[in-house]
Design an enzyme around this catalytic site. Sequence first.
Site, PDB file in Angstrom:
ATOM      1  N   ARG A   1      -4.665  10.519   4.986  1.00  0.00           N
ATOM      2  CA  ARG A   1      -3.713  11.627   4.999  1.00  0.00           C
ATOM      3  C   ARG A   1      -2.674  11.507   3.897  1.00  0.00           C
ATOM      4  O   ARG A   1      -2.093  12.517   3.483  1.00  0.00           O
ATOM      5  CB  ARG A   1      -3.092  11.821   6.363  1.00  0.00           C
ATOM      6  CG  ARG A   1      -2.669  10.549   7.054  1.00  0.00           C
ATOM      7  CD  ARG A   1      -2.140  10.812   8.427  1.00  0.00           C
ATOM      8  NE  ARG A   1      -1.174  11.877   8.428  1.00  0.00           N
ATOM      9  CZ  ARG A   1      -1.351  13.062   8.990  1.00  0.00           C
ATOM     10  NH1 ARG A   1      -2.458  13.330   9.624  1.00  0.00           N
ATOM     11  NH2 ARG A   1      -0.415  13.975   8.935  1.00  0.00           N
TER      12      ARG A   1
ATOM     13  N   CYS B   1      -4.047  12.374  13.648  1.00  0.00           N
ATOM     14  CA  CYS B   1      -4.778  11.111  13.548  1.00  0.00           C
ATOM     15  C   CYS B   1      -4.561  10.348  14.842  1.00  0.00           C
ATOM     16  O   CYS B   1      -3.847  10.825  15.728  1.00  0.00           O
ATOM     17  CB  CYS B   1      -4.380  10.334  12.299  1.00  0.00           C
ATOM     18  SG  CYS B   1      -2.904   9.370  12.445  1.00  0.00           S
TER      19      CYS B   1
ATOM     20  N   ARG C   1       1.222  14.292  13.551  1.00  0.00           N
ATOM     21  CA  ARG C   1       1.629  14.091  12.158  1.00  0.00           C
ATOM     22  C   ARG C   1       1.545  15.357  11.295  1.00  0.00           C
ATOM     23  O   ARG C   1       0.812  15.412  10.303  1.00  0.00           O
ATOM     24  CB  ARG C   1       0.833  12.945  11.531  1.00  0.00           C
ATOM     25  CG  ARG C   1       0.978  11.662  12.336  1.00  0.00           C
ATOM     26  CD  ARG C   1       0.279  10.506  11.699  1.00  0.00           C
ATOM     27  NE  ARG C   1       0.970  10.020  10.512  1.00  0.00           N
ATOM     28  CZ  ARG C   1       0.495   9.040   9.742  1.00  0.00           C
ATOM     29  NH1 ARG C   1      -0.654   8.468  10.039  1.00  0.00           N
ATOM     30  NH2 ARG C   1       1.159   8.640   8.693  1.00  0.00           N
TER      31      ARG C   1
ATOM     32  N   ASP D   1       5.203   0.338  12.037  1.00  0.00           N
ATOM     33  CA  ASP D   1       3.988  -0.310  11.518  1.00  0.00           C
ATOM     34  C   ASP D   1       3.896  -1.789  11.910  1.00  0.00           C
ATOM     35  O   ASP D   1       2.902  -2.452  11.590  1.00  0.00           O
ATOM     36  CB  ASP D   1       3.920  -0.174   9.984  1.00  0.00           C
ATOM     37  CG  ASP D   1       3.623   1.253   9.550  1.00  0.00           C
ATOM     38  OD1 ASP D   1       3.216   2.062  10.399  1.00  0.00           O
ATOM     39  OD2 ASP D   1       3.816   1.552   8.356  1.00  0.00           O
TER      40      ASP D   1
ATOM     41  N   LYS E   1       0.835  -1.216   0.000  1.00  0.00           N
ATOM     42  CA  LYS E   1       0.000   0.000   0.000  1.00  0.00           C
ATOM     43  C   LYS E   1       0.862   1.256   0.000  1.00  0.00           C
ATOM     44  O   LYS E   1       0.619   2.189  -0.763  1.00  0.00           O
ATOM     45  CB  LYS E   1      -0.902  -0.008   1.247  1.00  0.00           C
ATOM     46  CG  LYS E   1      -1.516   1.335   1.562  1.00  0.00           C
ATOM     47  CD  LYS E   1      -2.287   1.330   2.860  1.00  0.00           C
ATOM     48  CE  LYS E   1      -1.514   1.546   4.119  1.00  0.00           C
ATOM     49  NZ  LYS E   1      -1.235   2.933   4.522  1.00  0.00           N
ATOM     50  N   ASN E   2       1.884   1.282   0.867  1.00  0.00           N
ATOM     51  CA  ASN E   2       2.647   2.519   1.035  1.00  0.00           C
ATOM     52  C   ASN E   2       3.638   2.773  -0.101  1.00  0.00           C
ATOM     53  O   ASN E   2       4.267   3.830  -0.155  1.00  0.00           O
ATOM     54  CB  ASN E   2       3.359   2.534   2.400  1.00  0.00           C
ATOM     55  CG  ASN E   2       2.355   2.734   3.525  1.00  0.00           C
ATOM     56  OD1 ASN E   2       1.195   3.067   3.280  1.00  0.00           O
ATOM     57  ND2 ASN E   2       2.794   2.526   4.761  1.00  0.00           N
TER      58      ASN E   2
ATOM     59  N   ILE F   1       2.835  18.314   8.539  1.00  0.00           N
ATOM     60  CA  ILE F   1       3.545  18.207   7.252  1.00  0.00           C
ATOM     61  C   ILE F   1       4.453  19.432   7.055  1.00  0.00           C
ATOM     62  O   ILE F   1       4.732  19.839   5.933  1.00  0.00           O
ATOM     63  CB  ILE F   1       2.581  18.036   6.061  1.00  0.00           C
ATOM     64  CG1 ILE F   1       1.572  19.189   5.976  1.00  0.00           C
ATOM     65  CG2 ILE F   1       1.865  16.702   6.109  1.00  0.00           C
ATOM     66  CD1 ILE F   1       0.957  19.334   4.579  1.00  0.00           C
TER      67      ILE F   1
ATOM     68  N   ARG G   1      -8.382  -0.478   5.195  1.00  0.00           N
ATOM     69  CA  ARG G   1      -7.593   0.568   4.516  1.00  0.00           C
ATOM     70  C   ARG G   1      -6.285   0.007   3.985  1.00  0.00           C
ATOM     71  O   ARG G   1      -5.739   0.512   3.018  1.00  0.00           O
ATOM     72  CB  ARG G   1      -7.270   1.691   5.505  1.00  0.00           C
ATOM     73  CG  ARG G   1      -8.481   2.458   5.938  1.00  0.00           C
ATOM     74  CD  ARG G   1      -8.084   3.616   6.794  1.00  0.00           C
ATOM     75  NE  ARG G   1      -7.027   4.362   6.119  1.00  0.00           N
ATOM     76  CZ  ARG G   1      -6.331   5.329   6.657  1.00  0.00           C
ATOM     77  NH1 ARG G   1      -6.567   5.687   7.894  1.00  0.00           N
ATOM     78  NH2 ARG G   1      -5.400   5.947   5.980  1.00  0.00           N
TER      79      ARG G   1
HETATM   80  N1  EPU Z   1       6.949  14.524  10.899  1.00  0.00           N
HETATM   81  C1  EPU Z   1       6.996  15.866  11.209  1.00  0.00           C
HETATM   82  N2  EPU Z   1       6.854  16.777  10.189  1.00  0.00           N
HETATM   83  C2  EPU Z   1       6.666  16.407   8.893  1.00  0.00           C
HETATM   84  C3  EPU Z   1       6.620  15.038   8.582  1.00  0.00           C
HETATM   85  C4  EPU Z   1       6.766  14.106   9.602  1.00  0.00           C
HETATM   86  O1  EPU Z   1       7.157  16.237  12.370  1.00  0.00           O
HETATM   87  O2  EPU Z   1       6.524  17.284   8.033  1.00  0.00           O
HETATM   88  C5  EPU Z   1       7.104  13.524  11.970  1.00  0.00           C
HETATM   89  C6  EPU Z   1       5.846  12.677  12.176  1.00  0.00           C
HETATM   90  O3  EPU Z   1       4.884  13.318  12.988  1.00  0.00           O
HETATM   91  C7  EPU Z   1       6.414  11.428  12.797  1.00  0.00           C
HETATM   92  C8  EPU Z   1       7.775  11.275  12.107  1.00  0.00           C
HETATM   93  O4  EPU Z   1       8.082  12.577  11.582  1.00  0.00           O
HETATM   94  O5  EPU Z   1       6.617  11.611  14.169  1.00  0.00           O
HETATM   95  C9  EPU Z   1       7.832  10.287  10.976  1.00  0.00           C
HETATM   96  O6  EPU Z   1       6.698  10.422  10.156  1.00  0.00           O
HETATM   97  P1  EPU Z   1       6.708  10.138   8.597  1.00  0.00           P
HETATM   98  O7  EPU Z   1       6.532  11.440   7.885  1.00  0.00           O
HETATM   99  O8  EPU Z   1       7.867   9.305   8.219  1.00  0.00           O
HETATM  100  O9  EPU Z   1       5.371   9.299   8.431  1.00  0.00           O
HETATM  101  P2  EPU Z   1       4.418   9.357   7.187  1.00  0.00           P
HETATM  102  O10 EPU Z   1       5.219   9.587   5.976  1.00  0.00           O
HETATM  103  O11 EPU Z   1       3.269  10.258   7.485  1.00  0.00           O
HETATM  104  C10 EPU Z   1       4.579   6.831   6.553  1.00  0.00           C
HETATM  105  C11 EPU Z   1       3.627   5.691   6.388  1.00  0.00           C
HETATM  106  C12 EPU Z   1       3.118   5.280   7.760  1.00  0.00           C
HETATM  107  C13 EPU Z   1       4.317   4.863   8.620  1.00  0.00           C
HETATM  108  C14 EPU Z   1       5.327   6.016   8.696  1.00  0.00           C
HETATM  109  C15 EPU Z   1       6.588   5.666   9.448  1.00  0.00           C
HETATM  110  C16 EPU Z   1       2.679   6.060   4.202  1.00  0.00           C
HETATM  111  C17 EPU Z   1       1.499   6.424   3.378  1.00  0.00           C
HETATM  112  N3  EPU Z   1       2.525   6.102   5.523  1.00  0.00           N
HETATM  113  O12 EPU Z   1       3.840   7.879   7.163  1.00  0.00           O
HETATM  114  O13 EPU Z   1       2.278   4.148   7.558  1.00  0.00           O
HETATM  115  O14 EPU Z   1       3.900   4.536   9.920  1.00  0.00           O
HETATM  116  O15 EPU Z   1       5.675   6.436   7.358  1.00  0.00           O
HETATM  117  O16 EPU Z   1       7.217   4.594   8.866  1.00  0.00           O
HETATM  118  O17 EPU Z   1       3.727   5.716   3.668  1.00  0.00           O
HETATM  119  C18 EPU Z   1       0.480   2.705   8.005  1.00  0.00           C
HETATM  120  O18 EPU Z   1       0.674   2.195   6.887  1.00  0.00           O
HETATM  121  O19 EPU Z   1      -0.277   2.198   8.872  1.00  0.00           O
HETATM  122  C19 EPU Z   1       1.177   3.943   8.352  1.00  0.00           C
HETATM  123  C20 EPU Z   1       0.788   4.731   9.351  1.00  0.00           C
END
Ligand code: EPU
Length: 425
Positions: A95, A119, A124, A307, A22-23, A126, A399
């Site tokens: 998201r 969430c 989380r 995960d 998925k990711n 951006i 999902r």
């Molecule tokens: N973070 C920030 N600012 C940002 C981006 C991230 O502070 O602009 C923080 C987040 O809050 C978190 C950390 O950095 O504490 C890491 O978050 P990351 O951005 O890596 O997570 P993500 O990209 O939102 C993806 C996966 C998640 C998985 C995480 C960590 C996808 C679509 N989602 O999320 O998958 O847990 O990386 O490996 O790729 C799931 O599949 O159940 C899932 C939640």
Amino acid sequence: MDRFKIEGGRPLQGAVQISGAKNAALPALAATLLTSEPVHLQNIPRVRDIITMAKLLAHMRCNVTSPDIPPSEFTIQAETISHAEAPYELVKTMRASVLVLGPLVARTGYARVSLPGGCAIGARPIDIHIQALEKLGAKISVEHGYVEARAKRLRGAEFRFPKITVTGTENVLTAAVLAEGETLLENCALEPEVTDLAELLIKMGARIEGLGTSTLRVRGVQRLHGATHEIIPDRIETGTFLIAGAITGGDLHLQNCAPEHLRAVIEKLKSCGVEIRCEANSLRVKAAKKLVAADVDTEEYPGFATDMQAQFMALATQAQGVSRIRETIFENRFLHAVEMLRMGANIAIDGNLAVVTGPSKLSGAPVTASDLRASAGLVLAGLVADNTTWIDRVYHIDRGYERIEEKLRSLGARITRVGTGDRDE
Ligand code: EPU
């Protein structure tokens, strides 16, 4: 709202096919916005988040076609993009919709994307996606709950991610490929899904070096073209089935997976006594003679994936001794622990540390899923609990897991989906 009814206590046996990741599929679908030519994607998992992303692309007037229903292949052609917008209604359900921000602004010079809220597992934000796009020359404003990004043409730049972010790296990479000049991205996420995206982009004509490392060098091109790409297997689904085999005392053959993407999980399970044999694209898991406790800290790839934390916690409840599980990526990812306590687990939570003392005899209970991976952890707990476990809100699991109850049932589990309209069996 559907629920799962699980009658635990059966060892799982047999072979199961692992679906596409998925990711990896989500950023690949977003990347199709970068070209006016058709992009053909294969091994797409049939899960709810993919349908949401397909709806989002259709909302932008992309032509989304698939030979089968539900789709495991998509051809997407973003010939013209008339609505460079990801509306709140879609972003609030997923998201990862934010992944269209980079490709849209790079291709059309404009993007309007609803800001995802927090969430269940954490805030989380951006902010880092936004900082990096600003560095590439995008003018960004956040108003009325939407991020608006504008740029005539993005310009290559140097950016060091202050924190490792998976979708942040993907969003910025998919913007940089069409920027003018060279972009140097440092402290990038190393997750296999990022590399899979980079491989798709290269097939589309992008110039990217450093795949699989934390430094990506991108030489921007004027335009990209169509391509065909097969999505990598889902390493989290694979890990979930590894634990399903281990926790039920079973013997499973996981086919069409990529064992090299699960080294940390495999090592950890082996240290708990689980027998695992790796082949080129399959894994054999056999129950431990004696399951023993182990400590886990979640980490970015190649460390132990956050995960997989909920699923590991289910295993730890069945292991002899004390397992200390530290969640370092998200600030609130222990909601499943409280439900496992209701099933008789011995878990003490202290901030980001969960101390699990096992083994505990789990007893079936009604429990509620709070997010995707928490649901998977509860399903695993239900598979070893006595009597009946009811899991509410299984839309979370839909999902990201393709037909999980059918796959588990084919391995001998007693699990059924019960709709609110159905009578309980
Ligand atoms: N973070 C920030 N600012 C940002 C981006 C991230 O502070 O602009 C923080 C987040 O809050 C978190 C950390 O950095 O504490 C890491 O978050 P990351 O951005 O890596 O997570 P993500 O990209 O939102 C993806 C996966 C998640 C998985 C995480 C960590 C996808 C679509 N989602 O999320 O998958 O847990 O990386 O490996 O790729 C799931 O599949 O159940 C899932 C939640």
